[in-house]
Motif scaffolding. Structure first.
Motif, PDB file in Angstrom:
ATOM      1  N   GLY A   1      -9.444  20.432  36.105  1.00 22.13           N
ATOM      2  CA  GLY A   1     -10.523  20.114  37.063  1.00 22.13           C
ATOM      3  C   GLY A   1     -10.133  20.137  38.503  1.00 22.13           C
ATOM      4  O   GLY A   1     -10.868  20.548  39.171  1.00 22.13           O
ATOM      5  N   ILE A   2      -8.984  20.000  38.804  1.00 12.34           N
ATOM      6  CA  ILE A   2      -8.353  20.229  40.311  1.00 12.34           C
ATOM      7  C   ILE A   2      -8.523  21.709  40.786  1.00 12.34           C
ATOM      8  O   ILE A   2      -8.310  21.729  42.000  1.00 12.34           O
ATOM      9  N   TRP A   3      -8.569  22.380  39.879  1.00 14.92           N
ATOM     10  CA  TRP A   3      -8.677  23.874  40.154  1.00 14.92           C
ATOM     11  C   TRP A   3     -10.048  24.635  40.363  1.00 14.92           C
ATOM     12  O   TRP A   3     -10.334  25.753  40.677  1.00 14.92           O
ATOM     13  N   ILE A   4     -11.145  23.699  39.965  1.00 17.40           N
ATOM     14  CA  ILE A   4     -12.443  24.332  40.098  1.00 17.40           C
ATOM     15  C   ILE A   4     -12.840  24.805  41.509  1.00 17.40           C
ATOM     16  O   ILE A   4     -13.338  25.644  41.689  1.00 17.40           O
ATOM     17  N   LEU A   5     -12.915  23.695  42.493  1.00 11.81           N
ATOM     18  CA  LEU A   5     -13.317  23.950  43.710  1.00 11.81           C
ATOM     19  C   LEU A   5     -12.203  25.104  44.396  1.00 11.81           C
ATOM     20  O   LEU A   5     -12.934  25.874  45.049  1.00 11.81           O
ATOM     21  N   PRO A   6     -11.117  25.060  44.195  1.00 14.32           N
ATOM     22  CA  PRO A   6     -10.232  25.954  44.902  1.00 14.32           C
ATOM     23  C   PRO A   6     -10.619  27.389  44.315  1.00 14.32           C
ATOM     24  O   PRO A   6     -10.653  28.342  45.130  1.00 14.32           O
TER      25      PRO A   6
ATOM     26  N   LEU B   1     -13.506  28.507  43.577  1.00 15.35           N
ATOM     27  CA  LEU B   1     -14.740  28.886  44.252  1.00 15.35           C
ATOM     28  C   LEU B   1     -14.298  29.217  45.833  1.00 15.35           C
ATOM     29  O   LEU B   1     -14.784  30.279  46.334  1.00 15.35           O
ATOM     30  N   TYR B   2     -13.516  28.290  46.189  1.00 16.14           N
ATOM     31  CA  TYR B   2     -13.135  28.779  47.698  1.00 16.14           C
ATOM     32  C   TYR B   2     -12.288  30.098  47.422  1.00 16.14           C
ATOM     33  O   TYR B   2     -12.536  31.014  48.555  1.00 16.14           O
ATOM     34  N   GLY B   3     -11.473  30.272  46.597  1.00 15.26           N
ATOM     35  CA  GLY B   3     -10.629  31.741  46.630  1.00 15.26           C
ATOM     36  C   GLY B   3     -11.551  32.643  46.417  1.00 15.26           C
ATOM     37  O   GLY B   3     -11.375  33.728  47.009  1.00 15.26           O
ATOM     38  N   LEU B   4     -12.622  32.655  45.644  1.00 14.73           N
ATOM     39  CA  LEU B   4     -13.848  33.518  45.435  1.00 14.73           C
ATOM     40  C   LEU B   4     -14.333  33.917  46.890  1.00 14.73           C
ATOM     41  O   LEU B   4     -14.638  35.080  47.286  1.00 14.73           O
ATOM     42  N   LYS B   5     -14.789  32.913  47.620  1.00  9.71           N
ATOM     43  CA  LYS B   5     -15.366  33.168  48.723  1.00  9.71           C
ATOM     44  C   LYS B   5     -14.443  33.944  49.658  1.00  9.71           C
ATOM     45  O   LYS B   5     -15.087  35.128  50.453  1.00  9.71           O
TER      46      LYS B   5
ATOM     47  N   LEU C   1     -15.596  39.903  42.345  1.00  7.05           N
ATOM     48  CA  LEU C   1     -16.798  38.889  41.660  1.00  7.05           C
ATOM     49  C   LEU C   1     -16.464  38.709  40.360  1.00  7.05           C
ATOM     50  O   LEU C   1     -16.422  37.415  39.873  1.00  7.05           O
ATOM     51  N   ILE C   2     -15.982  39.942  39.562  1.00  3.66           N
ATOM     52  CA  ILE C   2     -15.777  39.662  38.123  1.00  3.66           C
ATOM     53  C   ILE C   2     -14.721  38.600  37.973  1.00  3.66           C
ATOM     54  O   ILE C   2     -14.719  37.492  37.101  1.00  3.66           O
ATOM     55  N   TYR C   3     -13.489  39.075  38.632  1.00  2.00           N
ATOM     56  CA  TYR C   3     -12.244  38.143  38.483  1.00  2.00           C
ATOM     57  C   TYR C   3     -12.562  36.678  39.042  1.00  2.00           C
ATOM     58  O   TYR C   3     -12.133  35.797  38.379  1.00  2.00           O
ATOM     59  N   GLY C   4     -13.178  36.320  40.077  1.00  2.00           N
ATOM     60  CA  GLY C   4     -13.233  35.030  40.792  1.00  2.00           C
ATOM     61  C   GLY C   4     -14.249  34.241  39.833  1.00  2.00           C
ATOM     62  O   GLY C   4     -14.018  33.084  39.785  1.00  2.00           O
TER      63      GLY C   4
ATOM     64  N   PHE D   1     -15.191  30.001  35.745  1.00  2.00           N
ATOM     65  CA  PHE D   1     -15.608  29.544  34.475  1.00  2.00           C
ATOM     66  C   PHE D   1     -14.610  29.112  33.587  1.00  2.00           C
ATOM     67  O   PHE D   1     -14.732  28.164  32.773  1.00  2.00           O
ATOM     68  N   LEU D   2     -13.424  29.847  33.696  1.00  2.00           N
ATOM     69  CA  LEU D   2     -12.137  29.249  32.995  1.00  2.00           C
ATOM     70  C   LEU D   2     -11.884  27.621  33.036  1.00  2.00           C
ATOM     71  O   LEU D   2     -11.865  26.982  32.204  1.00  2.00           O
ATOM     72  N   PHE D   3     -11.933  27.398  34.390  1.00  2.00           N
ATOM     73  CA  PHE D   3     -11.401  25.853  34.715  1.00  2.00           C
ATOM     74  C   PHE D   3     -12.626  25.070  34.521  1.00  2.00           C
ATOM     75  O   PHE D   3     -12.584  23.932  34.036  1.00  2.00           O
TER      76      PHE D   3
END
Length: 244
Positions: free
Chosen positions: A42-47, A49-53, A69-72, A77-79
């Motif tokens: 759960g702690i990786w979900i927001l990071p 998204l930020y990493g994708l941005k 975008l595919i990778y991000g 979705f994994l987390f």
């Protein structure tokens, strides 16, 4: 005194883990294991998204935007899928949604493996074999997902073998790399994932085994994310490609 201490340790271990699941049954984590499973992904979900941005903002071509975008999204979705499944498990929810997210939790691993290879195979020069290996890794992903839907949790050892095959075999492509920059980080991340697999099937043997596996996944993803940002993002800036 020593015997009493050993008995105390044994009781504490029982509180931290349940017995191994029998063949064809699911392992039921303790409440503490449930919480650890939720937190460690759960702690990786927001990071994520930020990493994708950040990757999208620094992308220098349409090709980079799409592959990153595919990778991000696969990372996100994994987390997210994992966390939702473990939340449903913690609340002892049963029925369609729990089964859906349980299968999804395992199936998304194949997507993440394929998506992790994609930026490298698309944005790096692999001496003309990149297209072949893109087919290899995504066909392997699709077959893995089909396997999960058809035989979910029936063949646990085979499940691990498939993960390793899909994750390791396409790595042969690196032998064709014309520029090996980033290879060290790729290898480190891959080694972390493989080491984590040891704990993937140790529920009921090692307390918090699944949460430990989650930690390995997070560290492996961090290593690969760093490598992608350092060696792939922005590399087409001077190639006169149209920026999206």
């Amino acid at each position: 005194m020593s015997l009493r201490r050993n008995l105390s340790i044994s009781v504490d271990l029982k509180k931290m883990k349940n017995a191994r699941a029998k063949h064809g049954e699911h392992y039921v984590p303790t409440d503490l294991e449930h919480i650890a499973n939720m937190i460690t992904h759960g702690i990786w979900i927001l990071p994520s998204l930020y990493g994708l941005k950040m990757m999208q903002e620094n992308a220098s071509s349409y090709k980079e935007v799409v592959t990153l975008l595919i990778y991000g999204m696969a990372l996100f979705f994994l987390f997210t899928t994992s966390t939702l499944y473990h939340c449903l498990s913690f609340t002892h929810s049963e029925g369609m949604w729990k089964r859906f997210f349980h299968i999804g939790d395992r199936a998304v691993i194949y997507v993440f493996i394929a998506a992790s290879y994609t930026p490298w195979l698309v944005l790096k020069d692999f001496g003309g074999v990149a297209e072949l290996f893109i087919w290899v890794v995504w066909v392997g992903c699709i077959l893995g997902i089909i396997f999960q839907f058809l035989f979910h949790h029936r063949y646990r050892t085979l499940e691990v073998v498939f993960y390793l095959i899909v994750g390791i075999c396409p790595a042969y492509a690196v032998t064709h790399m014309t520029d090996t920059a980033g290879l060290l980080e790729l290898a480190i991340g891959g080694a972390i994932y493989i080491a984590g697999v040891i704990f993937f099937k140790l529920d009921g043997v090692v307390p918090f085994a699944h949460a430990i596996w989650h930690c390995f996944v997070g560290l492996g993803a961090l290593s690969h994310y760093y490598a992608i940002n350092k060696y792939l993002v922005g590399i087409h800036a001077n190639n006169n490609e149209q920026v999206l």
